[in-house]
Design a protein around this motif. Sequence first.
Motif, short mmCIF file in Angstrom:
data_model
loop_
_atom_site.label_atom_id
_atom_site.label_comp_id
_atom_site.label_asym_id
_atom_site.label_seq_id
_atom_site.Cartn_x
_atom_site.Cartn_y
_atom_site.Cartn_z
N ALA A 57 -12.17 6.28 49.94
CA ALA A 57 -11.08 5.35 49.66
C ALA A 57 -11.55 4.14 48.84
N SER A 58 -12.85 3.91 48.78
CA SER A 58 -13.38 2.76 48.03
C SER A 58 -13.64 3.09 46.56
N VAL A 59 -13.46 4.33 46.16
CA VAL A 59 -13.74 4.74 44.78
C VAL A 59 -12.62 4.26 43.85
N MET A 60 -13.01 3.61 42.76
CA MET A 60 -12.07 3.08 41.78
C MET A 60 -12.32 3.75 40.43
N GLU A 61 -11.24 3.92 39.65
CA GLU A 61 -11.35 4.44 38.29
C GLU A 61 -10.50 3.56 37.40
N GLY A 62 -11.12 2.92 36.42
CA GLY A 62 -10.38 2.04 35.53
C GLY A 62 -9.75 0.86 36.26
N GLY A 63 -10.35 0.41 37.36
CA GLY A 63 -9.82 -0.72 38.13
C GLY A 63 -8.76 -0.34 39.13
N ASN A 64 -8.39 0.94 39.22
CA ASN A 64 -7.39 1.41 40.15
C ASN A 64 -8.00 2.33 41.19
N ALA A 65 -7.43 2.34 42.38
CA ALA A 65 -7.91 3.25 43.42
C ALA A 65 -7.77 4.68 42.92
N LEU A 66 -8.75 5.50 43.20
CA LEU A 66 -8.77 6.86 42.69
C LEU A 66 -7.59 7.68 43.20
N ASP A 67 -7.10 7.39 44.39
CA ASP A 67 -5.98 8.17 44.92
C ASP A 67 -4.64 7.75 44.32
N ASP A 68 -4.62 6.70 43.48
CA ASP A 68 -3.38 6.31 42.76
C ASP A 68 -3.24 7.20 41.57
#
Length: 68
Positions: A57-68
Amino acid sequence: MIKPAIGGDLTRVKCYYDSPYGGIVSNWKREAQKLTMEVTIPANSPATVYVPTADAASVMEGGNALDD
């Protein structure tokens, strides 16, 4: 496949490979308990990227949470 080997005294790695389809980048840096990865894969090329974490849940991609 991008799978960084985090450990030991290494705190950063910068890697580039000029493939027939374009540049592949796999850079990472470790600061305290935070790992930042920069990955570039050529368009229309398959890739698997492993993100070493105990808390997905702490993983971010491009400043957004990965699950978004």
